[in-house]
Design a protein around this motif. Structure first.
Motif, PDB file in Angstrom:
ATOM      1  N   THR A 233       2.853   1.914   7.622  1.00  0.00           N
ATOM      2  CA  THR A 233       1.967   0.844   7.190  1.00  0.00           C
ATOM      3  C   THR A 233       0.527   1.322   7.290  1.00  0.00           C
ATOM      4  O   THR A 233       0.213   2.239   8.057  1.00  0.00           O
ATOM      5  N   GLU A 234      -0.341   0.681   6.536  1.00  0.00           N
ATOM      6  CA  GLU A 234      -1.759   1.061   6.570  1.00  0.00           C
ATOM      7  C   GLU A 234      -2.331   0.903   7.972  1.00  0.00           C
ATOM      8  O   GLU A 234      -3.098   1.741   8.453  1.00  0.00           O
TER       9      GLU A 234
ATOM     10  N   GLY B  67      -0.141   4.914   8.293  1.00  0.00           N
ATOM     11  CA  GLY B  67       0.366   5.183   6.957  1.00  0.00           C
ATOM     12  C   GLY B  67       1.536   6.135   6.874  1.00  0.00           C
ATOM     13  O   GLY B  67       1.961   6.486   5.769  1.00  0.00           O
TER      14      GLY B  67
ATOM     15  N   GLU C  86       0.839  -1.200   0.000  1.00  0.00           N
ATOM     16  CA  GLU C  86       0.000   0.000   0.000  1.00  0.00           C
ATOM     17  C   GLU C  86       0.878   1.257   0.000  1.00  0.00           C
ATOM     18  O   GLU C  86       2.038   1.235   0.416  1.00  0.00           O
ATOM     19  N   ASN C  87       0.298   2.373  -0.431  1.00  0.00           N
ATOM     20  CA  ASN C  87       1.040   3.623  -0.516  1.00  0.00           C
ATOM     21  C   ASN C  87       1.123   4.268   0.864  1.00  0.00           C
ATOM     22  O   ASN C  87       0.113   4.707   1.415  1.00  0.00           O
ATOM     23  N   THR C  88       2.308   4.288   1.424  1.00  0.00           N
ATOM     24  CA  THR C  88       2.523   4.922   2.720  1.00  0.00           C
ATOM     25  C   THR C  88       3.713   5.864   2.614  1.00  0.00           C
ATOM     26  O   THR C  88       4.436   5.869   1.617  1.00  0.00           O
TER      27      THR C  88
END
Length: 271
Positions: free
Chosen positions: A103-104, A108, A81-83
């Protein structure tokens, strides 16, 4: 790729299309800057530095050779995921330092404040929140989700357990494992992390008044007394009569939200 005319990029460095470089940025030999990286004005990457991921580095920060900044978390739950990683201004990030994105599940974002010194080989893990003027000494590690207050010093070869909070102005001795929260201005040492007093040297260096230091010492003695109540009860009693803002800060820290227990003074402590 946004690069200003006064930016210096060594011919052997790679700056990916999409990266943003501010005024006076210097990218040294064999560095690699990723496409989602923002380097603010005056940032210096000495040489052999990797800056990856969705990473922002604040103005006048200097990153020394072989550091790896903004790579993915060392967390098996991470699924791409985009963090983000956001680093503040005027930091000194020495050789072989690693700082990971968030992290999500942890919000994030990994965030580092201003004016820090991160000595050689230290690690800042995913979702860590680091305050201003923090010093992390050689080969110390901050595990995921830690919160490190302003003006904290973490000694060399120390480890801070995930989710631990370290209050403002605390100092952690070298080769110490910290598994529970540390009160503001606390002094922690010993292999398994014992709350052994107050960071009196740090308080004096910052010009804290003798009255406030005396209030803090008295409060610490109250917390050390074995009166039969729990540590939390002693803290709440302390808050009812606290006059010093520094003592109030300890009370607010202990009564705040946390996932960990606290390091507590040993009964009868006299420091």
């Amino acid at each position: 790729m946004a690069i200003r005319p006064d930016t210096q990029i060594h011919p052997s460095a790679i700056v990916e299309p999409g990266a943003e470089l501010g005024q006076g940025v210097q990218v040294g030999p064999f560095c690699h800057v990723g496409e989602d990286v923002i380097l603010a004005d005056g940032v210096v990457l000495k040489s052999h530095v990797v800056v990856a991921g969705d990473t922002t580095i604040g103005e006048d920060t200097v990153v020394f050779p072989f550091s790896c900044i903004g790579e993915i978390p060392q967390d098996l739950k991470f699924k791409g995921e985009n963090t983000k990683l956001v680093i503040g201004a005027r930091n000194r990030i020495r050789e072989h330092v690693t700082m990971n994105t968030g992290t999500e599940g942890g919000g994030g974002m990994t965030r580092v404040g201003d004016d820090g010194l991160f000595m050689a080989g230290c690690h800042v893990a995913h979702d860590v929140q680091v305050g201003d003027r923090v010093i992390v000494v050689n080969n110390a590690a901050l595990a995921g989700h830690c919160i490190i207050g302003d003006d904290v010093i973490i000694g060399g070869l120390s480890g801070i357990h995930q989710w631990v909070r370290i209050g403002q102005g605390a100092i952690i001795g070298a080769v110490t494992m910290v598994t529970n929260d540390v009160i503001p201005y606390g002094l922690v040492q010993a292999a398994r992390g014992e709350l052994d007093g107050l960071n009196l040297v740090g308080l004096k260096r910052r010009g804290v008044s003798r009255v406030d230091i005396s209030e803090l010492r008295a409060a610490f003695q109250d917390l050390s007394r074995n009166t039969g109540g729990s540590f939390m009860e002693r803290v709440k009693n302390l808050g009812e009569n606290a006059q010093s803002d520094y003592v109030k800060q300890i009370v607010e820290f202990v009564t705040g939200e946390t996932d960990r227990s606290f390091l507590t003074p040993k009964p009868g402590h006299r420091k």
